[in-house]
Write a protein that holds these residues in place. Structure first.
Motif, short mmCIF file in Angstrom:
data_model
loop_
_atom_site.label_atom_id
_atom_site.label_comp_id
_atom_site.label_asym_id
_atom_site.label_seq_id
_atom_site.Cartn_x
_atom_site.Cartn_y
_atom_site.Cartn_z
N SER A 111 -13.09 -32.69 -56.99
CA SER A 111 -13.22 -34.01 -56.35
C SER A 111 -11.87 -34.47 -55.79
CB SER A 111 -13.76 -35.03 -57.35
OG SER A 111 -12.85 -35.23 -58.42
N GLY A 112 -10.79 -34.22 -56.54
CA GLY A 112 -9.47 -34.64 -56.07
C GLY A 112 -9.03 -33.89 -54.83
N TYR A 113 -9.26 -32.59 -54.80
CA TYR A 113 -8.87 -31.81 -53.62
C TYR A 113 -9.77 -32.15 -52.43
CZ TYR A 113 -7.51 -27.83 -50.71
OH TYR A 113 -7.07 -27.04 -49.69
N TRP A 114 -11.05 -32.40 -52.71
CA TRP A 114 -11.98 -32.78 -51.62
C TRP A 114 -11.53 -34.10 -50.98
CZ3 TRP A 114 -14.96 -37.30 -51.66
CH2 TRP A 114 -15.81 -37.46 -50.57
N ALA A 115 -11.10 -35.05 -51.80
CA ALA A 115 -10.75 -36.37 -51.28
C ALA A 115 -9.40 -36.38 -50.56
CB ALA A 115 -10.73 -37.39 -52.43
N PHE A 116 -8.42 -35.62 -51.05
CA PHE A 116 -7.06 -35.75 -50.54
C PHE A 116 -6.52 -34.50 -49.85
CE2 PHE A 116 -7.51 -38.51 -54.32
CZ PHE A 116 -7.43 -39.73 -53.68
N GLY A 117 -7.22 -33.37 -49.97
CA GLY A 117 -6.79 -32.16 -49.27
C GLY A 117 -5.37 -31.78 -49.59
N ASN A 118 -4.62 -31.38 -48.55
CA ASN A 118 -3.24 -30.94 -48.79
C ASN A 118 -2.27 -32.11 -49.02
OD1 ASN A 118 -2.89 -31.95 -46.21
ND2 ASN A 118 -2.77 -29.92 -45.24
N GLN A 119 -2.81 -33.34 -49.04
CA GLN A 119 -1.98 -34.50 -49.39
C GLN A 119 -2.03 -34.81 -50.89
OE1 GLN A 119 -2.52 -37.96 -46.75
NE2 GLN A 119 -3.63 -36.63 -45.34
N ALA A 120 -2.75 -33.97 -51.66
CA ALA A 120 -2.82 -34.18 -53.11
C ALA A 120 -1.42 -34.14 -53.71
CB ALA A 120 -3.70 -33.11 -53.75
N ARG A 121 -1.13 -35.10 -54.57
CA ARG A 121 0.20 -35.21 -55.17
C ARG A 121 0.22 -34.61 -56.57
NH1 ARG A 121 1.78 -41.37 -53.87
NH2 ARG A 121 3.75 -40.73 -54.84
N PRO A 133 -8.12 -40.86 -46.67
CA PRO A 133 -7.14 -40.09 -45.90
C PRO A 133 -7.83 -38.99 -45.10
CG PRO A 133 -7.11 -39.44 -48.21
CD PRO A 133 -8.01 -40.62 -48.11
N THR A 134 -7.18 -38.53 -44.06
CA THR A 134 -7.72 -37.42 -43.27
C THR A 134 -7.81 -36.18 -44.15
OG1 THR A 134 -6.68 -38.32 -41.29
CG2 THR A 134 -7.39 -36.02 -41.22
N LYS A 135 -8.95 -35.56 -44.16
CA LYS A 135 -9.16 -34.40 -45.03
C LYS A 135 -8.69 -33.13 -44.30
CE LYS A 135 -13.03 -36.44 -47.56
NZ LYS A 135 -12.99 -37.75 -46.89
N ASP A 136 -7.55 -32.64 -44.71
CA ASP A 136 -6.99 -31.42 -44.14
C ASP A 136 -6.77 -30.43 -45.28
OD1 ASP A 136 -5.62 -29.42 -42.86
OD2 ASP A 136 -3.94 -30.66 -42.20
N TYR A 137 -7.49 -29.32 -45.22
CA TYR A 137 -7.43 -28.35 -46.31
C TYR A 137 -6.56 -27.13 -45.98
CZ TYR A 137 -11.34 -31.22 -47.78
OH TYR A 137 -12.14 -32.30 -48.13
N SER A 138 -5.80 -27.22 -44.90
CA SER A 138 -4.86 -26.13 -44.59
C SER A 138 -3.69 -26.18 -45.58
CB SER A 138 -4.34 -26.27 -43.17
OG SER A 138 -3.63 -27.49 -43.01
#
Length: 456
Positions: A284-294, A215-220
């Motif tokens: 690792s989870g936040y790096w991979a999925f960013g603000n799409q983390a569920r 997924p696109t990595k967006d950390y906003s």
């Protein structure tokens, strides 16, 4: 002349080893909180009660706060809980050396703060926290069973409440294990399992993060300013609940006397696992999925009902998670079991006499049936559990240990220790209130999606 039951003889011996005169223990302390374990067993119990599948929600917590604040919160929570659990241990050791070994959290509150604090504050909070954790674990067990079922039968029609009921039946049997100490081998397996599914979750996140389907990595941080603020406090509640324990005195009660120094060794075992699992899964989870983390990182491994990982990896991860949930549920059943044993068992006869076995079977079974029914009826219990965590974990694990230490040892008010403990207790009291408000607000926002026996 009547004979003395072996457990009562052992109880008297334990008291005298602690340097006190023998005293009669109630059935809850005598049968459920047997003091026969080593520091290594203590480490197993601590690890099971802290390193639970709730850690899979840490990437979601980081998504509500961002990199800097999220990682800082993880570090602070790890440091403060390790410190606070050590303070609890020191207070417990101090009272044991004075001949007043305390076996339960409410005993500590009663002896240190007064009768009312144990009966009306700490006792109800701890019971609510632990029984809430049991309900949440039974729900999670059902969800894990359903995930395994859907991986093998993608078009299956079974409902979530059916899987919750199946898991509840398993717990109905295992809940009859007589004492906390009897769980030591199960909790050793639990320690291995939490390392296993954490390794799978970390590896899965890294694999997906580097894959072509990444997924696109967006950390906003998503949402309005108000939502971001409430989201941050909700994340604090999630992190506090994940690091929370609530049964440290009961775990220390399982250690054979003398207890001095053993709890610290057990905590070192536990926090070696905490650091290696919590931080690896969260980062690792936040790096991979960013603000799409569920809500749980495992949910990110599926997109449109298709696995982003080889099916066998996802299946294995869910099996590991399901297996460890069993041990976590048993650990958090112990305070309930202790209360039931104290109320309905007779400490003057053998633990396995018919007079004690029948009430134990009935009331432990009833306890599990009620928890399973609630989990099946309210599969959105996670939102409610966040409130329980804010009201329960923060007071028991982040506030009261500092208060107990200051009241027991009375460090100088001109020294750093007194004010450090006071500052920690004050800050986390405020954060607990704000976290509770945020969690209640989240329930209000999600209420329109709630319905009984939902197939989530």
């Amino acid at each position: 002349m009547g004979s003395i039951p072996p457990d009562n003889v052992n109880a008297a011996a334990r008291q005298m080893e602690d340097g006190s005169t023998p005293k009669e223990l109630d059935a809850g302390a005598l049968f459920v909180l047997k003091s026969r374990g080593s520091w290594l067993h203590c480490g197993y119990h601590l690890t099971t009660s802290i390193v639970a599948p709730a850690l899979l929600s840490l990437p979601f917590a980081l998504s509500l706060m961002g990199w800097s604040a999220g990682v800082l919160c993880l570090i602070v929570a790890a440091g403060v809980t390790f410190y606070s659990y050590n303070l609890l241990s020191l207070v417990l050791e101090h009272h044991a050396q004075l001949g007043q070994r305390q076996l339960r959290f409410r005993d500590m509150a009663r002896d240190i703060l007064g009768q009312g604090w144990g009966r009306f504050f700490v006792g109800p909070i701890q019971f609510g926290l632990c029984y809430g954790a049991v309900i949440a674990c039974i729900l999670l067990g059902g969800q894990s069973l359903k995930a395994i079922y859907l991986l093998s039968s993608p078009k299956g029609t079974m409902q979530l409440y059916q899987f919750v009921s199946i898991f509840g039946v398993l717990m109905l049997v295992l809940a009859q294990i007589p004492s906390f100490h009897s769980l030591r081998h199960i909790n050793l397996v639990s320690l291995v399992l939490c390392l296993a599914y954490s390794a799978c979750a970390t590896s899965g996140s890294i694999y997906i993060g580097y894959s072509k389907n990444a997924p696109t990595k967006d950390y906003s941080i998503n949402g309005s300013a108000q939502n971001r603020v409430f989201g941050s406090f909700n994340a604090i509640s999630i992190i506090a609940t994940t690091f929370g324990n609530g049964i440290v005195p009961e775990i220390q009660a399982t250690i054979a006397p003398p207890v001095k120094g053993k709890m610290f060794k057990g905590l070192c075992v536990c926090y070696a696992v905490v650091v290696s699992t919590f931080f690896s899964v969260a980062i690792s989870g936040y790096w991979a999925f960013g603000n799409q983390a569920r809500g749980t990182v495992l949910a990110n491994f599926m997109v449109d009902e298709k696995s982003l990982l080889p099916t066998w990896v996802l299946l294995m991860t869910n099996v590991f998670t399901l297996s460890q949930v069993v041990a976590v549920t048993l650990a958090y059943l112990q305070p309930t079991n202790e209360v039931l044993e104290r109320k309905f068992a007779d400490a003057k006869i053998d633990q396995f006499a018919i007079r004690n076995v029948v009430p134990r079977l009935i009331f432990r079974s009833l306890s599990v049936v009620i928890a399973t029914t609630i989990a099946a009826m309210f599969p959105f219990f996670g939102d409610i559990n966040a409130v329980i965590g804010a009201f329960g974990c923060i007071p028991l694990d982040f506030v009261l240990p500092m208060v107990f230490y200051n009241v027991t040892f009375k460090p100088s008010k001109h020294g750093l220790l007194f004010w450090a403990n006071t500052l920690i207790a004050t800050i986390f009291s405020a954060l607990g209130v704000l976290g509770a408000i945020s969690s209640i607000r989240q329930i209000g926002l999600d209420a329109k999606t709630y319905h009984l026996f939902a197939n989530l």
